[in-house]
Design a protein around this motif. Structure first.
Motif, PDB file in Angstrom:
ATOM      1  N   ARG A 295      -7.531   6.491  -5.353  1.00 17.12           N
ATOM      2  CA  ARG A 295      -6.687   6.622  -4.332  1.00 17.12           C
ATOM      3  C   ARG A 295      -6.925   5.850  -3.272  1.00 17.12           C
ATOM      4  NH1 ARG A 295      -6.652  13.257  -3.945  1.00 17.12           N
ATOM      5  NH2 ARG A 295      -5.259  13.564  -5.661  1.00 17.12           N
ATOM      6  N   LEU A 296      -8.275   5.272  -3.180  1.00 15.05           N
ATOM      7  CA  LEU A 296      -8.667   4.213  -2.159  1.00 15.05           C
ATOM      8  C   LEU A 296      -8.086   2.996  -2.380  1.00 15.05           C
ATOM      9  CD1 LEU A 296     -12.252   5.250  -1.523  1.00 15.05           C
ATOM     10  CD2 LEU A 296     -10.434   5.422   0.167  1.00 15.05           C
TER      11      LEU A 296
ATOM     12  N   ARG B 243      -4.619  14.461   5.496  1.00 20.26           N
ATOM     13  CA  ARG B 243      -5.232  13.445   4.523  1.00 20.26           C
ATOM     14  C   ARG B 243      -6.576  14.213   4.146  1.00 20.26           C
ATOM     15  NH1 ARG B 243      -5.167   7.852   7.378  1.00 20.26           N
ATOM     16  NH2 ARG B 243      -6.764   7.550   5.604  1.00 20.26           N
TER      17      ARG B 243
ATOM     18  N   PRO C  43       0.699  -1.247  -0.042  1.00 23.04           N
ATOM     19  CA  PRO C  43       0.279  -0.024  -0.083  1.00 23.04           C
ATOM     20  C   PRO C  43       0.961   1.183  -0.089  1.00 23.04           C
ATOM     21  CG  PRO C  43      -0.511  -1.296   1.673  1.00 23.04           C
ATOM     22  CD  PRO C  43       0.823  -2.011   1.138  1.00 23.04           C
TER      23      PRO C  43
ATOM     24  N   THR D 291       1.012  14.651   7.996  1.00 25.04           N
ATOM     25  CA  THR D 291       0.258  13.373   7.885  1.00 25.04           C
ATOM     26  C   THR D 291      -1.211  14.092   7.097  1.00 25.04           C
ATOM     27  OG1 THR D 291      -0.420  13.384   9.824  1.00 25.04           O
ATOM     28  CG2 THR D 291       1.348  11.877   9.110  1.00 25.04           C
TER      29      THR D 291
ATOM     30  N   ARG E 103      -5.218   2.307  -4.236  1.00 25.58           N
ATOM     31  CA  ARG E 103      -3.698   2.597  -3.955  1.00 25.58           C
ATOM     32  C   ARG E 103      -3.626   2.627  -2.485  1.00 25.58           C
ATOM     33  NH1 ARG E 103      -1.153   8.032  -5.714  1.00 25.58           N
ATOM     34  NH2 ARG E 103      -2.245   8.544  -3.785  1.00 25.58           N
ATOM     35  N   GLU E 104      -4.335   3.239  -1.747  1.00 27.89           N
ATOM     36  CA  GLU E 104      -4.049   3.018  -0.146  1.00 27.89           C
ATOM     37  C   GLU E 104      -4.136   1.454   0.341  1.00 27.89           C
ATOM     38  OE1 GLU E 104      -6.688   5.073   2.490  1.00 27.89           O
ATOM     39  OE2 GLU E 104      -5.763   6.905   2.005  1.00 27.89           O
ATOM     40  N   ARG E 105      -5.186   0.950  -0.241  1.00 28.66           N
ATOM     41  CA  ARG E 105      -5.272  -0.434   0.218  1.00 28.66           C
ATOM     42  C   ARG E 105      -4.213  -1.467  -0.266  1.00 28.66           C
ATOM     43  NH1 ARG E 105     -11.280  -0.114  -1.563  1.00 28.66           N
ATOM     44  NH2 ARG E 105     -12.085   1.048  -0.090  1.00 28.66           N
TER      45      ARG E 105
ATOM     46  N   SER F  66       1.238   5.150   1.069  1.00 29.77           N
ATOM     47  CA  SER F  66       0.703   6.014   2.343  1.00 29.77           C
ATOM     48  C   SER F  66       0.463   7.154   1.515  1.00 29.77           C
ATOM     49  CB  SER F  66       1.923   6.229   3.283  1.00 29.77           C
ATOM     50  OG  SER F  66       2.778   7.042   2.823  1.00 29.77           O
ATOM     51  N   ARG F  67      -0.284   8.120   2.282  1.00 30.77           N
ATOM     52  CA  ARG F  67      -0.939   9.196   1.670  1.00 30.77           C
ATOM     53  C   ARG F  67      -0.048  10.168   1.902  1.00 30.77           C
ATOM     54  NH1 ARG F  67      -7.201  10.390   3.356  1.00 30.77           N
ATOM     55  NH2 ARG F  67      -8.036   8.373   2.393  1.00 30.77           N
TER      56      ARG F  67
END
Length: 111
Positions: A102-103, A36, A12, A34, A105-107, A14-15
């Motif tokens: 984006r979700l 978001r 994953p 951080t 990519r985050e997962r 990170s943002r």
């Protein structure tokens, strides 16, 4: 790492990393490191407003097609409203694709 059953696994992202290669612009302000984007809220807003704008486009387009020369509002303003609703629907659709990407990519799941 490669899993023979599912292919290459992806970690994953990170943002904290804002661009594909890294940060696009250096930090200049006092925003948190951080910080978001509220992706779930954006997803909710798209789920509400995309159908609304699509319905508005269809409604105003149909109304403009059925309006006569002496009707009020005239055909011009109705076509303008249909175009505005269509542009807003396209914007919401674009935002939906960005949020889902984006979700995902985050997962860490593949496209």
């Amino acid at each position: 790492m490669r899993d023979p059953r599912t292919g290459p696994t992806r970690e994953p992202v990170s943002r904290a990393r804002s661009g594909t290669i890294g940060r696009r612009f250096p930090r200049t302000g006092t925003e948190p490191v951080t910080a978001r984007s509220p992706l779930r809220l954006r997803l909710l807003l798209v789920a509400v407003f995309l159908p609304l704008f699509l319905a508005g486009t269809a409604l105003f387009g149909t109304w403009a097609a059925w309006s006569d020369a002496g009707d009020s509002p005239g055909r011009g303003p109705l076509i303008l409203l249909a175009v505005v609703c269509g542009v807003l629907a396209l914007t919401a659709l674009l935002d939906l694709t960005v949020v889902l990407r984006r979700l995902r990519r985050e997962r860490g799941t593949p496209h």
